[in-house]
Design a protein around this motif. Structure first.
Motif, PDB file in Angstrom:
ATOM      1  N   LEU A   1      43.090  52.590  68.727  1.00 37.76           N
ATOM      2  CA  LEU A   1      43.003  52.018  70.063  1.00 37.76           C
ATOM      3  C   LEU A   1      42.550  50.563  70.021  1.00 37.76           C
ATOM      4  O   LEU A   1      43.093  49.706  70.721  1.00 37.76           O
ATOM      5  CB  LEU A   1      42.033  52.834  70.924  1.00 37.76           C
ATOM      6  CG  LEU A   1      42.569  54.139  71.526  1.00 37.76           C
ATOM      7  CD1 LEU A   1      41.437  54.910  72.174  1.00 37.76           C
ATOM      8  CD2 LEU A   1      43.676  53.861  72.517  1.00 37.76           C
ATOM      9  N   LEU A   2      41.542  50.284  69.183  1.00 33.98           N
ATOM     10  CA  LEU A   2      41.056  48.910  69.068  1.00 33.98           C
ATOM     11  C   LEU A   2      42.138  47.990  68.514  1.00 33.98           C
ATOM     12  O   LEU A   2      42.317  46.856  68.989  1.00 33.98           O
ATOM     13  CB  LEU A   2      39.812  48.868  68.182  1.00 33.98           C
ATOM     14  CG  LEU A   2      38.543  49.473  68.784  1.00 33.98           C
ATOM     15  CD1 LEU A   2      37.434  49.533  67.743  1.00 33.98           C
ATOM     16  CD2 LEU A   2      38.099  48.663  69.993  1.00 33.98           C
ATOM     17  N   GLU A   3      42.881  48.482  67.518  1.00 35.27           N
ATOM     18  CA  GLU A   3      43.971  47.678  66.964  1.00 35.27           C
ATOM     19  C   GLU A   3      45.040  47.397  68.023  1.00 35.27           C
ATOM     20  O   GLU A   3      45.534  46.282  68.145  1.00 35.27           O
ATOM     21  CB  GLU A   3      44.609  48.413  65.774  1.00 35.27           C
ATOM     22  CG  GLU A   3      43.729  48.507  64.548  1.00 35.27           C
ATOM     23  CD  GLU A   3      44.291  49.476  63.515  1.00 35.27           C
ATOM     24  OE1 GLU A   3      45.381  50.038  63.767  1.00 35.27           O
ATOM     25  OE2 GLU A   3      43.643  49.684  62.478  1.00 35.27           O
ATOM     26  N   ARG A   4      45.356  48.433  68.789  1.00 36.92           N
ATOM     27  CA  ARG A   4      46.409  48.292  69.795  1.00 36.92           C
ATOM     28  C   ARG A   4      45.979  47.346  70.900  1.00 36.92           C
ATOM     29  O   ARG A   4      46.770  46.531  71.381  1.00 36.92           O
ATOM     30  CB  ARG A   4      46.739  49.670  70.384  1.00 36.92           C
ATOM     31  CG  ARG A   4      47.868  49.659  71.395  1.00 36.92           C
ATOM     32  CD  ARG A   4      49.198  49.287  70.724  1.00 36.92           C
ATOM     33  NE  ARG A   4      50.287  49.371  71.673  1.00 36.92           N
ATOM     34  CZ  ARG A   4      50.602  48.441  72.550  1.00 36.92           C
ATOM     35  NH1 ARG A   4      49.891  47.326  72.610  1.00 36.92           N
ATOM     36  NH2 ARG A   4      51.616  48.597  73.377  1.00 36.92           N
ATOM     37  N   LEU A   5      44.716  47.437  71.303  1.00 35.61           N
ATOM     38  CA  LEU A   5      44.224  46.568  72.369  1.00 35.61           C
ATOM     39  C   LEU A   5      44.142  45.120  71.924  1.00 35.61           C
ATOM     40  O   LEU A   5      44.187  44.206  72.752  1.00 35.61           O
ATOM     41  CB  LEU A   5      42.844  47.054  72.837  1.00 35.61           C
ATOM     42  CG  LEU A   5      42.840  48.372  73.605  1.00 35.61           C
ATOM     43  CD1 LEU A   5      41.417  48.848  73.842  1.00 35.61           C
ATOM     44  CD2 LEU A   5      43.579  48.237  74.931  1.00 35.61           C
ATOM     45  N   SER A   6      44.011  44.899  70.608  1.00 36.94           N
ATOM     46  CA  SER A   6      43.938  43.523  70.105  1.00 36.94           C
ATOM     47  C   SER A   6      45.311  42.905  69.918  1.00 36.94           C
ATOM     48  O   SER A   6      45.430  41.692  69.721  1.00 36.94           O
ATOM     49  CB  SER A   6      43.183  43.480  68.775  1.00 36.94           C
ATOM     50  OG  SER A   6      43.927  44.149  67.756  1.00 36.94           O
TER      51      SER A   6
ATOM     52  N   PHE B   1      49.955  64.384  65.143  1.00 33.61           N
ATOM     53  CA  PHE B   1      50.479  63.024  65.264  1.00 33.61           C
ATOM     54  C   PHE B   1      49.441  62.065  65.838  1.00 33.61           C
ATOM     55  O   PHE B   1      48.769  62.377  66.815  1.00 33.61           O
ATOM     56  CB  PHE B   1      51.722  63.028  66.153  1.00 33.61           C
ATOM     57  CG  PHE B   1      52.762  64.024  65.690  1.00 33.61           C
ATOM     58  CD1 PHE B   1      53.636  63.706  64.669  1.00 33.61           C
ATOM     59  CD2 PHE B   1      52.835  65.287  66.263  1.00 33.61           C
ATOM     60  CE1 PHE B   1      54.569  64.624  64.236  1.00 33.61           C
ATOM     61  CE2 PHE B   1      53.774  66.213  65.829  1.00 33.61           C
ATOM     62  CZ  PHE B   1      54.634  65.880  64.805  1.00 33.61           C
ATOM     63  N   ALA B   2      49.349  60.878  65.222  1.00 35.02           N
ATOM     64  CA  ALA B   2      48.428  59.854  65.703  1.00 35.02           C
ATOM     65  C   ALA B   2      49.145  58.539  65.961  1.00 35.02           C
ATOM     66  O   ALA B   2      48.516  57.489  66.018  1.00 35.02           O
ATOM     67  CB  ALA B   2      47.301  59.644  64.692  1.00 35.02           C
ATOM     68  N   ASP B   3      50.474  58.581  66.127  1.00 24.75           N
ATOM     69  CA  ASP B   3      51.239  57.355  66.384  1.00 24.75           C
ATOM     70  C   ASP B   3      51.112  56.955  67.850  1.00 24.75           C
ATOM     71  O   ASP B   3      50.740  57.753  68.715  1.00 24.75           O
ATOM     72  CB  ASP B   3      52.714  57.574  66.028  1.00 24.75           C
ATOM     73  CG  ASP B   3      53.296  58.766  66.769  1.00 24.75           C
ATOM     74  OD1 ASP B   3      54.060  58.559  67.715  1.00 24.75           O
ATOM     75  OD2 ASP B   3      52.959  59.918  66.402  1.00 24.75           O
ATOM     76  N   ASP B   4      51.461  55.706  68.144  1.00 22.84           N
ATOM     77  CA  ASP B   4      51.348  55.189  69.506  1.00 22.84           C
ATOM     78  C   ASP B   4      52.164  56.000  70.496  1.00 22.84           C
ATOM     79  O   ASP B   4      51.744  56.222  71.638  1.00 22.84           O
ATOM     80  CB  ASP B   4      51.806  53.728  69.556  1.00 22.84           C
ATOM     81  CG  ASP B   4      50.796  52.785  68.935  1.00 22.84           C
ATOM     82  OD1 ASP B   4      49.756  53.262  68.440  1.00 22.84           O
ATOM     83  OD2 ASP B   4      51.054  51.563  68.935  1.00 22.84           O
ATOM     84  N   ALA B   5      53.349  56.456  70.080  1.00 17.48           N
ATOM     85  CA  ALA B   5      54.241  57.181  70.982  1.00 17.48           C
ATOM     86  C   ALA B   5      53.661  58.536  71.388  1.00 17.48           C
ATOM     87  O   ALA B   5      54.067  59.112  72.392  1.00 17.48           O
ATOM     88  CB  ALA B   5      55.608  57.380  70.340  1.00 17.48           C
TER      89      ALA B   5
ATOM     90  N   TYR C   1      41.089  63.079  71.864  1.00 18.06           N
ATOM     91  CA  TYR C   1      42.276  63.079  71.003  1.00 18.06           C
ATOM     92  C   TYR C   1      41.816  63.250  69.566  1.00 18.06           C
ATOM     93  O   TYR C   1      41.108  62.399  69.019  1.00 18.06           O
ATOM     94  CB  TYR C   1      43.044  61.769  71.166  1.00 18.06           C
ATOM     95  CG  TYR C   1      44.484  61.817  70.697  1.00 18.06           C
ATOM     96  CD1 TYR C   1      45.528  61.817  71.613  1.00 18.06           C
ATOM     97  CD2 TYR C   1      44.809  61.851  69.344  1.00 18.06           C
ATOM     98  CE1 TYR C   1      46.855  61.845  71.211  1.00 18.06           C
ATOM     99  CE2 TYR C   1      46.123  61.893  68.926  1.00 18.06           C
ATOM    100  CZ  TYR C   1      47.142  61.882  69.863  1.00 18.06           C
ATOM    101  OH  TYR C   1      48.453  61.925  69.451  1.00 18.06           O
ATOM    102  N   LEU C   2      42.222  64.383  68.976  1.00 17.57           N
ATOM    103  CA  LEU C   2      41.890  64.679  67.589  1.00 17.57           C
ATOM    104  C   LEU C   2      43.167  65.017  66.836  1.00 17.57           C
ATOM    105  O   LEU C   2      44.133  65.512  67.418  1.00 17.57           O
ATOM    106  CB  LEU C   2      40.950  65.886  67.500  1.00 17.57           C
ATOM    107  CG  LEU C   2      39.616  65.820  68.242  1.00 17.57           C
ATOM    108  CD1 LEU C   2      38.923  67.172  68.184  1.00 17.57           C
ATOM    109  CD2 LEU C   2      38.730  64.731  67.652  1.00 17.57           C
ATOM    110  N   THR C   3      43.166  64.752  65.534  1.00 19.02           N
ATOM    111  CA  THR C   3      44.256  65.229  64.698  1.00 19.02           C
ATOM    112  C   THR C   3      43.821  66.545  64.043  1.00 19.02           C
ATOM    113  O   THR C   3      42.638  66.878  63.995  1.00 19.02           O
ATOM    114  CB  THR C   3      44.621  64.197  63.626  1.00 19.02           C
ATOM    115  OG1 THR C   3      43.439  63.804  62.919  1.00 19.02           O
ATOM    116  CG2 THR C   3      45.248  62.964  64.260  1.00 19.02           C
ATOM    117  N   LYS C   4      44.817  67.304  63.562  1.00 21.45           N
ATOM    118  CA  LYS C   4      44.538  68.666  63.111  1.00 21.45           C
ATOM    119  C   LYS C   4      43.790  68.753  61.782  1.00 21.45           C
ATOM    120  O   LYS C   4      43.503  69.853  61.313  1.00 21.45           O
ATOM    121  CB  LYS C   4      45.845  69.464  63.047  1.00 21.45           C
ATOM    122  CG  LYS C   4      46.353  69.830  64.433  1.00 21.45           C
ATOM    123  CD  LYS C   4      47.627  70.650  64.394  1.00 21.45           C
ATOM    124  CE  LYS C   4      48.086  71.012  65.796  1.00 21.45           C
ATOM    125  NZ  LYS C   4      49.373  71.725  65.819  1.00 21.45           N
TER     126      LYS C   4
END
Length: 223
Positions: free
Chosen positions: A136-141, A87-91, A104-107
Motif C-alpha cells: 500500500l505504501l509503495e502504491r501510494l508513493s 493473491f497480493a497483486d494490485d488487481a 487483508y491477509l495472504t494464505k
C-alpha cells in the motif's frame, strides 16, 4: 471474560476451507459459526448468522469475494470482512479494499496473524499483513496515472457505465476482469454488454473494439 469473535469462513476449495476452519478452532478468541463455498453462500450465512467477521477468499465461482464483500458491507454493516487469499497483486488488493474489506491477509499467514487481524478490524483498525502494508505504501508513493481523454457524452445513447464497459472491452479485458475492475458481478457485465450491443448494432467484441476507437472512446497509443 471477552466473548470470542464469531467468524464465517468463505473459500471455494473444500480442503482449504476445512483446513482454515480447523486452524481457527485451535485459536483463542475465535469461534467459527459457518463456512461458505462461494460469495453468494457467504452473504446468505451473514444474513442468517450475523457473524462479527468473514474471512473471505477472493477468487470463487458465481459470486467472487469482492462482490460478496461489497454486498455484506452494504447490507450487513455490523459484519467486518478480512480477505484471506493467495493473491497480493494490485488487481486483487485494491478492489477488495474499495469494496469495504478492513483486513487483508495472504494464505501463508499464521494463526497469530489471523487473530491479530480479526481483533484489529473489530476494534476499528485495519488488519493488514506487513507485506500488504508495504504494498500500500509503495502504491501510494507512485504517481497517479492520468486518465485518457474521451468524449463528454457517450455516443448512440450509451449510458456512462455502458461506455465504461466498452472501453474495457477495447482494452482487452475479459468479462470477469471487467467485473473485478468495476466491482460488479459477471452477470451485470453481460447485461451491460448486451445493452450496448443492442444500442450500437455491434455483433461481437472485435466490432466493439473498432467502434470504441472510431468514436474516440479509446485513443491509440502515441508513437
Amino acid at each position: 471474560m471477552k466473548k470470542p469473535a464469531r467468524v464465517v469462513v468463505a473459500d471455494d476449495q473444500t480442503v482449504v476451507r476445512e483446513g482454515i476452519v480447523m486452524l481457527l478452532g485451535l485459536l483463542p478468541g475465535i469461534e467459527v459459526v459457518g463456512a461458505a463455498g462461494d460469495g453468494d453462500e457467504a452473504v446468505r450465512l451473514v444474513a442468517e448468522l450475523a457473524p462479527d467477521v468473514v474471512l473471505m477468499d477472493l477468487r470463487m465461482p458465481r459470486c467472487d469475494g469482492v462482490e460478496a464483500t461489497r454486498r455484506i458491507r452494504a447490507e450487513h454493516p455490523g459484519t467486518q470482512v478480512v480477505v484471506l487469499t493467495t493473491f497480493a497483486d494490485d488487481a486483487s488488493l485494491f478492489p477488495a479494499l474499495r469494496a469495504g474489506a478492513r483486513g487483508y491477509l495472504t494464505k501463508d499467514a499464521g494463526g497469530d496473524e489471523i487473530v491479530r487481524a480479526v481483533e484489529s478490524v473489530l476494534s476499528g483498525d485495519a488488519g493488514l499483513s506487513p507485506s500488504i502494508q508495504r504494498r500500500l505504501l509503495e502504491r501510494l508513493s507512485d504517481p497517479e496515472p492520468q486518465p485518457s481523454p474521451g468524449p463528454a457524452e457517450p455516443p448512440d445513447g450509451l449510458t456512462a457505465r455502458e461506455a465504461e464497459v466498452l472501453v474495457l472491452i477495447a482494452e482487452g479485458l475479459t468479462n470477469q476482469e471487467i467485473a473485478r475492475e468495476l466491482h460488479v458481478s459477471t452477470a451485470t457485465v453481460k447485461t451491460h454488454i448486451n445493452n450496448l450491443f443492442a444500442k450500437t448494432g455491434l455483433k461481437d467484441r472485435a466490432q466493439a473494439v473498432r467502434y470504441a476507437y472510431g468514436k474516440g472512446l479509446v485513443r491509440p497509443p502515441a508513437g
